[in-house]
Design a protein around this motif. Structure first.
Motif, PDB file in Angstrom:
ATOM      1  N   ASP A 167       0.858  -1.183   0.000  1.00  0.00           N
ATOM      2  CA  ASP A 167       0.000   0.000   0.000  1.00  0.00           C
ATOM      3  C   ASP A 167       0.892   1.231   0.000  1.00  0.00           C
ATOM      4  O   ASP A 167       1.265   1.747   1.053  1.00  0.00           O
ATOM      5  CB  ASP A 167      -0.915  -0.024   1.230  1.00  0.00           C
ATOM      6  N   ARG A 168       1.218   1.711  -1.191  1.00  0.00           N
ATOM      7  CA  ARG A 168       2.130   2.852  -1.338  1.00  0.00           C
ATOM      8  C   ARG A 168       1.467   3.959  -2.133  1.00  0.00           C
ATOM      9  O   ARG A 168       0.706   3.696  -3.062  1.00  0.00           O
ATOM     10  CB  ARG A 168       3.417   2.421  -2.055  1.00  0.00           C
ATOM     11  N   SER A 169       1.788   5.179  -1.797  1.00  0.00           N
ATOM     12  CA  SER A 169       1.255   6.314  -2.549  1.00  0.00           C
ATOM     13  C   SER A 169       1.982   6.415  -3.888  1.00  0.00           C
ATOM     14  O   SER A 169       3.120   5.947  -4.040  1.00  0.00           O
ATOM     15  CB  SER A 169       1.457   7.611  -1.766  1.00  0.00           C
ATOM     16  N   ILE A 170       1.331   7.055  -4.842  1.00  0.00           N
ATOM     17  CA  ILE A 170       1.946   7.224  -6.156  1.00  0.00           C
ATOM     18  C   ILE A 170       3.190   8.103  -6.060  1.00  0.00           C
ATOM     19  O   ILE A 170       4.172   7.893  -6.786  1.00  0.00           O
ATOM     20  CB  ILE A 170       0.927   7.811  -7.168  1.00  0.00           C
ATOM     21  N   GLU A 171       3.187   9.057  -5.124  1.00  0.00           N
ATOM     22  CA  GLU A 171       4.373   9.899  -4.931  1.00  0.00           C
ATOM     23  C   GLU A 171       5.555   9.055  -4.454  1.00  0.00           C
ATOM     24  O   GLU A 171       6.686   9.223  -4.932  1.00  0.00           O
ATOM     25  CB  GLU A 171       4.114  11.014  -3.919  1.00  0.00           C
ATOM     26  N   SER A 172       5.304   8.149  -3.529  1.00  0.00           N
ATOM     27  CA  SER A 172       6.356   7.283  -3.007  1.00  0.00           C
ATOM     28  C   SER A 172       6.914   6.390  -4.102  1.00  0.00           C
ATOM     29  O   SER A 172       8.143   6.223  -4.229  1.00  0.00           O
ATOM     30  CB  SER A 172       5.812   6.430  -1.859  1.00  0.00           C
ATOM     31  N   ILE A 173       6.021   5.820  -4.908  1.00  0.00           N
ATOM     32  CA  ILE A 173       6.451   4.944  -6.001  1.00  0.00           C
ATOM     33  C   ILE A 173       7.301   5.721  -7.006  1.00  0.00           C
ATOM     34  O   ILE A 173       8.373   5.265  -7.423  1.00  0.00           O
ATOM     35  CB  ILE A 173       5.230   4.322  -6.691  1.00  0.00           C
ATOM     36  N   ALA A 174       6.831   6.897  -7.392  1.00  0.00           N
ATOM     37  CA  ALA A 174       7.561   7.702  -8.376  1.00  0.00           C
ATOM     38  C   ALA A 174       8.942   8.095  -7.849  1.00  0.00           C
ATOM     39  O   ALA A 174       9.951   7.969  -8.557  1.00  0.00           O
ATOM     40  CB  ALA A 174       6.759   8.956  -8.730  1.00  0.00           C
ATOM     41  N   ASN A 207       5.003  16.551 -10.197  1.00  0.00           N
ATOM     42  CA  ASN A 207       5.490  17.426  -9.133  1.00  0.00           C
ATOM     43  C   ASN A 207       6.516  16.726  -8.243  1.00  0.00           C
ATOM     44  O   ASN A 207       7.411  17.357  -7.687  1.00  0.00           O
ATOM     45  CB  ASN A 207       4.324  17.926  -8.274  1.00  0.00           C
ATOM     46  N   THR A 208       6.371  15.405  -8.113  1.00  0.00           N
ATOM     47  CA  THR A 208       7.289  14.634  -7.277  1.00  0.00           C
ATOM     48  C   THR A 208       8.641  14.450  -7.954  1.00  0.00           C
ATOM     49  O   THR A 208       9.689  14.474  -7.293  1.00  0.00           O
ATOM     50  CB  THR A 208       6.685  13.251  -6.946  1.00  0.00           C
ATOM     51  N   VAL A 209       8.620  14.244  -9.284  1.00  0.00           N
ATOM     52  CA  VAL A 209       9.871  14.017 -10.036  1.00  0.00           C
ATOM     53  C   VAL A 209       9.929  14.993 -11.216  1.00  0.00           C
ATOM     54  O   VAL A 209       9.868  14.595 -12.380  1.00  0.00           O
ATOM     55  CB  VAL A 209       9.990  12.556 -10.507  1.00  0.00           C
ATOM     56  N   PRO A 210      10.077  16.278 -10.932  1.00  0.00           N
ATOM     57  CA  PRO A 210       9.991  17.292 -11.993  1.00  0.00           C
ATOM     58  C   PRO A 210      11.076  17.190 -13.059  1.00  0.00           C
ATOM     59  O   PRO A 210      10.888  17.673 -14.180  1.00  0.00           O
ATOM     60  CB  PRO A 210      10.108  18.611 -11.217  1.00  0.00           C
ATOM     61  N   ASP A 211      12.194  16.559 -12.735  1.00  0.00           N
ATOM     62  CA  ASP A 211      13.293  16.461 -13.700  1.00  0.00           C
ATOM     63  C   ASP A 211      13.247  15.182 -14.538  1.00  0.00           C
ATOM     64  O   ASP A 211      14.141  14.943 -15.354  1.00  0.00           O
ATOM     65  CB  ASP A 211      14.635  16.536 -12.961  1.00  0.00           C
ATOM     66  N   THR A 212      12.221  14.372 -14.331  1.00  0.00           N
ATOM     67  CA  THR A 212      12.054  13.134 -15.092  1.00  0.00           C
ATOM     68  C   THR A 212      10.911  13.292 -16.086  1.00  0.00           C
ATOM     69  O   THR A 212       9.888  13.894 -15.767  1.00  0.00           O
ATOM     70  CB  THR A 212      11.754  11.953 -14.145  1.00  0.00           C
ATOM     71  N   VAL A 213      11.086  12.754 -17.292  1.00  0.00           N
ATOM     72  CA  VAL A 213      10.018  12.770 -18.287  1.00  0.00           C
ATOM     73  C   VAL A 213       8.833  11.949 -17.759  1.00  0.00           C
ATOM     74  O   VAL A 213       9.004  10.823 -17.299  1.00  0.00           O
ATOM     75  CB  VAL A 213      10.497  12.182 -19.629  1.00  0.00           C
ATOM     76  N   VAL A 214       7.634  12.536 -17.811  1.00  0.00           N
ATOM     77  CA  VAL A 214       6.411  11.850 -17.391  1.00  0.00           C
ATOM     78  C   VAL A 214       5.439  11.841 -18.573  1.00  0.00           C
ATOM     79  O   VAL A 214       5.177  12.878 -19.173  1.00  0.00           O
ATOM     80  CB  VAL A 214       5.760  12.535 -16.175  1.00  0.00           C
TER      81      VAL A 214
END
Length: 273
Positions: A167-174, A207-214
């Motif tokens: 049970d992990r948040s999407i922010e944690s996974i990213a 917002n969690t990984v702004p320097d990664t292509v999403v």
């Protein structure tokens, strides 16, 4: 500037899905029509996507349902033949996706010269296909063993028809996926092909990984593309380009053109600034 500009030629890139019909070994393979028909239909879809103006194409065995997580050799061999036969027709950068087997996807990329791969590289999931485990450390080592180190890796962190066992948040996974694995891009999906990807989830990831292509991986449509592209760096688009917007249909060039015209209009202010 992201790698999308160097590899695909533009920011806010649209990667179009070219879905292969069932292949030898698949339950719904048409033995009477055979591989020649599969190749003919793949060529028809590819040409429609390119004429419609897409930025890149992603070849996948989308109709190899139900999917395997340890794909058989005959599937990869069939996909390699199709792409080989289409090579003279391919005019845009392309990637590959052997559903759902990261190593086999990389094998196919190495064999065909694909520029990128989209796959489930990391995580453990409860899925429609059973318990779904990965071994990202071994997969990346395999990538370098076979000389595919330059292939860009697009990590799907919200796989369709599956959810994380923990049970992990999407922010944690990213955040942990980027820290531990250094992916070239993260893909965020809806529940199934064609399902809209929640804009709020896309915002959380970016917002969690702004320097990664999403990338938005499913459900980008004419009516929501501006909203989704304002958040993400691009999108993978499949069902939207099909006749009547139905997953099982072939590509409708008019739908592709209308979509890409709107994308190009959206991109213009970004280019001129």
């Amino acid at each position: 500037m992201t790698w999308l500009k160097d590899i695909i030629g533009t920011e806010k890139a649209i990667i179009a899905m070219c879905h292969f019909l069932p292949l030898p070994g698949d339950p719904y393979y048409d033995k009477e029509k055979g591989m020649e028909y599969v190749i003919e239909m793949a060529r028809k879809d590819l040409l429609a996507l390119q004429e419609g103006g897409v930025d890149a194409v992603l070849f996948s065995n989308e109709f190899s349902l139900p999917y395997l997580t340890d794909v058989k050799t005959e599937t990869v061999a069939a996909m390699a033949r199709i792409i080989g036969e289409l090579m003279s027709d391919i005019k845009v950068p392309f990637g590959v996706n052997v559903l759902w087997d990261a190593k086999k996807s990389l094998d196919l990329a190495a064999a065909t010269g694909a520029k990128f791969v989209r796959e489930i590289f990391s995580g453990v999931y409860a899925s429609d296909f059973g318990l779904w485990n990965t071994n990202v450390g071994e997969t990346i080592r395999h990538q370098h063993r076979i000389g595919a180190g330059n292939v860009k890796l697009i990590y799907n962190i919200v796989p369709e028809a599956a959810s994380y066992l923990a049970d992990r948040s999407i922010e944690s996974i990213a955040k942990s996926t980027v820290f531990n694995n250094r992916p070239d891009a993260l893909c965020v999906s809806g529940l199934t092909a064609g399902s809209i990807t929640d804009s709020q989830i896309l915002k959380l990831v970016k917002n969690t990984v702004p320097d990664t292509v999403v990338l938005a991986n499913t459900g980008v449509r004419l009516e929501n593309l501006e909203e989704q592209l304002s958040i993400t760096d691009g999108a993978v688009v499949g069902t939207t380009f099909k006749y009547e917007g139905k997953f099982e249909n072939h590509v409708d060039i008019n739908r592709v053109k209308a979509f890409m015209d709107k994308v190009k209009s959206f991109r213009k202010p970004l280019i001129t600034v």
